[in-house]
Design a protein around this motif. Structure first.
Motif, PDB file in Angstrom:
ATOM      1  N   UNK A  17      -0.466   0.850  -8.808  1.00  0.00           N
ATOM      2  CA  UNK A  17      -0.814   1.861  -7.664  1.00  0.00           C
ATOM      3  C   UNK A  17       0.743   1.622  -6.727  1.00  0.00           C
ATOM      4  N   UNK A  18       1.278   2.853  -6.532  1.00  0.00           N
ATOM      5  CA  UNK A  18       2.559   2.870  -5.837  1.00  0.00           C
ATOM      6  C   UNK A  18       2.298   2.375  -4.245  1.00  0.00           C
ATOM      7  N   UNK A  19       1.432   2.632  -3.678  1.00  0.00           N
ATOM      8  CA  UNK A  19       1.102   2.029  -2.256  1.00  0.00           C
ATOM      9  C   UNK A  19       1.021   0.548  -2.257  1.00  0.00           C
ATOM     10  N   UNK A  20       0.471  -0.147  -3.272  1.00  0.00           N
ATOM     11  CA  UNK A  20       0.400  -1.587  -3.334  1.00  0.00           C
ATOM     12  C   UNK A  20       1.850  -2.295  -3.536  1.00  0.00           C
ATOM     13  N   UNK A  21       2.579  -1.595  -4.582  1.00  0.00           N
ATOM     14  CA  UNK A  21       3.856  -2.225  -4.799  1.00  0.00           C
ATOM     15  C   UNK A  21       4.848  -1.949  -3.584  1.00  0.00           C
ATOM     16  N   UNK A  22       4.757  -0.689  -3.010  1.00  0.00           N
ATOM     17  CA  UNK A  22       5.731  -0.642  -1.725  1.00  0.00           C
ATOM     18  C   UNK A  22       5.216  -1.381  -0.583  1.00  0.00           C
ATOM     19  N   UNK A  25       6.812  -5.033  -1.740  1.00  0.00           N
ATOM     20  CA  UNK A  25       8.040  -5.155  -1.568  1.00  0.00           C
ATOM     21  C   UNK A  25       8.591  -5.360  -0.287  1.00  0.00           C
ATOM     22  N   UNK A  26       7.585  -4.616   0.782  1.00  0.00           N
ATOM     23  CA  UNK A  26       7.984  -4.746   2.177  1.00  0.00           C
ATOM     24  C   UNK A  26       7.893  -6.169   2.817  1.00  0.00           C
ATOM     25  N   UNK A  27       6.722  -6.916   2.012  1.00  0.00           N
ATOM     26  CA  UNK A  27       6.361  -8.190   2.361  1.00  0.00           C
ATOM     27  C   UNK A  27       7.379  -9.166   1.964  1.00  0.00           C
ATOM     28  N   UNK A  28       8.182  -9.064   0.789  1.00  0.00           N
ATOM     29  CA  UNK A  28       8.908  -9.761   0.052  1.00  0.00           C
ATOM     30  C   UNK A  28      10.143  -9.744   0.928  1.00  0.00           C
ATOM     31  N   UNK A  73       4.483   1.618 -11.835  1.00  0.00           N
ATOM     32  CA  UNK A  73       5.640   1.680 -10.952  1.00  0.00           C
ATOM     33  C   UNK A  73       6.247   0.398 -10.998  1.00  0.00           C
ATOM     34  N   UNK A  74       7.462   0.366 -10.864  1.00  0.00           N
ATOM     35  CA  UNK A  74       8.529  -0.535 -10.956  1.00  0.00           C
ATOM     36  C   UNK A  74       9.394  -0.505  -9.797  1.00  0.00           C
ATOM     37  N   UNK A  96      -0.854  -8.846  -3.342  1.00  0.00           N
ATOM     38  CA  UNK A  96      -2.204  -8.184  -3.684  1.00  0.00           C
ATOM     39  C   UNK A  96      -2.421  -8.405  -4.929  1.00  0.00           C
ATOM     40  N   UNK A  97      -3.868  -7.978  -5.238  1.00  0.00           N
ATOM     41  CA  UNK A  97      -4.271  -8.130  -6.751  1.00  0.00           C
ATOM     42  C   UNK A  97      -3.586  -6.867  -7.391  1.00  0.00           C
ATOM     43  N   UNK A  98      -3.106  -6.896  -8.639  1.00  0.00           N
ATOM     44  CA  UNK A  98      -2.466  -5.799  -9.363  1.00  0.00           C
ATOM     45  C   UNK A  98      -1.197  -5.735  -9.121  1.00  0.00           C
ATOM     46  N   UNK A  99      -0.492  -6.453  -8.737  1.00  0.00           N
ATOM     47  CA  UNK A  99       1.000  -6.568  -8.567  1.00  0.00           C
ATOM     48  C   UNK A  99       1.580  -7.725  -9.628  1.00  0.00           C
ATOM     49  N   UNK A 100       2.229  -7.327 -10.560  1.00  0.00           N
ATOM     50  CA  UNK A 100       2.915  -8.480 -11.224  1.00  0.00           C
ATOM     51  C   UNK A 100       4.497  -8.666 -10.850  1.00  0.00           C
ATOM     52  N   UNK A 101       4.724  -9.986 -10.377  1.00  0.00           N
ATOM     53  CA  UNK A 101       6.326 -10.268 -10.010  1.00  0.00           C
ATOM     54  C   UNK A 101       6.904 -10.797 -11.056  1.00  0.00           C
ATOM     55  N   UNK A 102       8.064 -10.579 -11.240  1.00  0.00           N
ATOM     56  CA  UNK A 102       8.582 -11.511 -12.284  1.00  0.00           C
ATOM     57  C   UNK A 102      10.027 -11.965 -11.648  1.00  0.00           C
ATOM     58  N   UNK A 103      10.125 -13.251 -11.320  1.00  0.00           N
ATOM     59  CA  UNK A 103      11.362 -13.921 -10.398  1.00  0.00           C
ATOM     60  C   UNK A 103      12.454 -14.412 -11.437  1.00  0.00           C
ATOM     61  N   UNK A 104      13.740 -13.986 -11.293  1.00  0.00           N
ATOM     62  CA  UNK A 104      14.655 -14.611 -12.086  1.00  0.00           C
ATOM     63  C   UNK A 104      15.741 -15.266 -10.920  1.00  0.00           C
ATOM     64  N   UNK A 105      16.146 -16.263 -11.451  1.00  0.00           N
ATOM     65  CA  UNK A 105      17.463 -16.926 -10.449  1.00  0.00           C
ATOM     66  C   UNK A 105      18.573 -16.998 -11.343  1.00  0.00           C
TER      67      UNK A 105
END
Length: 105
Positions: A17-22, A25-28, A73-74, A96-105
Protein backbone atom coordinates in the motif's frame (compact mmCIF):
# COMPACT_ATOMS: atom_id res chain seq x y z
CA UNK A 1 37.24 18.70 3.11
CA UNK A 2 34.95 18.18 6.09
CA UNK A 3 34.65 14.75 7.65
CA UNK A 4 31.40 13.15 8.76
CA UNK A 5 31.64 12.11 12.38
CA UNK A 6 28.29 10.32 12.49
CA UNK A 7 27.08 7.00 11.19
CA UNK A 8 25.48 6.52 7.77
CA UNK A 9 22.22 4.56 7.71
CA UNK A 10 20.30 3.42 4.62
CA UNK A 11 16.69 2.29 5.09
CA UNK A 12 14.72 0.50 2.33
CA UNK A 13 10.98 0.31 2.86
CA UNK A 14 8.69 -2.12 1.02
CA UNK A 15 4.89 -2.33 1.17
CA UNK A 16 1.86 -3.22 -0.92
CA UNK A 17 0.00 0.00 0.00
CA UNK A 18 1.56 3.30 -1.10
CA UNK A 19 -0.23 5.34 1.59
CA UNK A 20 1.17 3.21 4.40
CA UNK A 21 4.73 3.33 3.06
CA UNK A 22 4.63 7.13 2.69
CA UNK A 23 3.31 7.41 6.25
CA UNK A 24 6.14 5.18 7.53
CA UNK A 25 8.77 7.17 5.63
CA UNK A 26 7.47 10.41 7.13
CA UNK A 27 7.59 8.88 10.60
CA UNK A 28 11.22 7.77 10.12
CA UNK A 29 12.27 11.16 8.73
CA UNK A 30 10.59 13.07 11.59
CA UNK A 31 12.34 10.85 14.14
CA UNK A 32 15.76 11.29 12.50
CA UNK A 33 15.43 15.08 12.20
CA UNK A 34 14.25 15.37 15.81
CA UNK A 35 17.45 13.63 17.01
CA UNK A 36 19.69 15.90 14.93
CA UNK A 37 20.61 13.74 11.92
CA UNK A 38 20.67 14.77 8.26
CA UNK A 39 18.11 13.05 6.02
CA UNK A 40 18.01 12.50 2.25
CA UNK A 41 14.80 11.09 0.85
CA UNK A 42 12.38 9.44 0.67
CA UNK A 43 13.42 8.41 -2.83
CA UNK A 44 10.72 6.43 -4.67
CA UNK A 45 12.23 3.34 -6.26
CA UNK A 46 10.53 1.54 -9.17
CA UNK A 47 7.33 -0.27 -8.28
CA UNK A 48 7.38 -4.00 -8.99
CA UNK A 49 4.19 -5.22 -10.65
CA UNK A 50 3.18 -8.89 -10.75
CA UNK A 51 0.12 -9.99 -12.71
CA UNK A 52 -1.62 -13.32 -12.22
CA UNK A 53 -4.36 -14.82 -14.36
CA UNK A 54 -6.73 -17.31 -12.78
CA UNK A 55 -8.95 -19.51 -14.98
CA UNK A 56 -12.64 -19.08 -14.06
CA UNK A 57 -13.79 -22.58 -14.92
CA UNK A 58 -11.60 -25.68 -15.03
CA UNK A 59 -13.37 -27.32 -17.97
CA UNK A 60 -15.55 -25.27 -20.33
CA UNK A 61 -14.30 -21.68 -20.42
CA UNK A 62 -10.55 -22.15 -20.56
CA UNK A 63 -9.94 -18.84 -22.36
CA UNK A 64 -11.93 -16.80 -19.84
CA UNK A 65 -9.93 -15.80 -16.81
CA UNK A 66 -9.67 -13.11 -14.18
CA UNK A 67 -6.47 -11.08 -13.87
CA UNK A 68 -5.05 -9.89 -10.55
CA UNK A 69 -2.17 -7.50 -9.99
CA UNK A 70 0.14 -7.12 -7.02
CA UNK A 71 2.30 -4.01 -6.66
CA UNK A 72 5.28 -3.71 -4.33
CA UNK A 73 6.09 -0.06 -3.61
CA UNK A 74 9.62 0.81 -2.44
CA UNK A 75 11.19 3.87 -0.81
CA UNK A 76 14.79 4.66 0.10
CA UNK A 77 15.82 6.91 3.01
CA UNK A 78 19.46 7.86 3.73
CA UNK A 79 20.38 9.18 7.17
CA UNK A 80 23.82 10.75 7.66
CA UNK A 81 25.52 12.08 10.80
CA UNK A 82 23.43 9.73 12.93
CA UNK A 83 24.05 9.76 16.66
CA UNK A 84 23.51 6.84 19.07
CA UNK A 85 20.30 8.59 20.14
CA UNK A 86 19.10 8.43 16.50
CA UNK A 87 19.79 4.70 16.31
CA UNK A 88 17.97 4.01 19.59
CA UNK A 89 14.92 6.02 18.55
CA UNK A 90 14.78 4.27 15.14
CA UNK A 91 14.96 0.83 16.79
CA UNK A 92 12.08 1.71 19.12
CA UNK A 93 9.92 3.01 16.26
CA UNK A 94 6.64 1.18 15.65
CA UNK A 95 5.95 0.90 11.92
CA UNK A 96 2.47 -0.06 10.65
CA UNK A 97 1.70 -3.67 9.74
CA UNK A 98 2.57 -4.54 6.16
CA UNK A 99 5.73 -2.42 5.95
CA UNK A 100 9.09 -4.19 5.63
CA UNK A 101 12.07 -2.08 6.70
CA UNK A 102 15.61 -3.15 5.76
CA UNK A 103 18.26 -1.18 7.65
CA UNK A 104 21.95 -1.08 6.62
CA UNK A 105 24.72 0.79 8.37
Amino acid sequence: MAQDTGIKIRIRLKAYDHKVIDQSAKQIIDTAIRTGANVAGPVPLPTRRSTYTVVKSPHVYKTGGESYERRVHKRLVDITNATPKTIDSLQNLNLPAGVDAEIRM
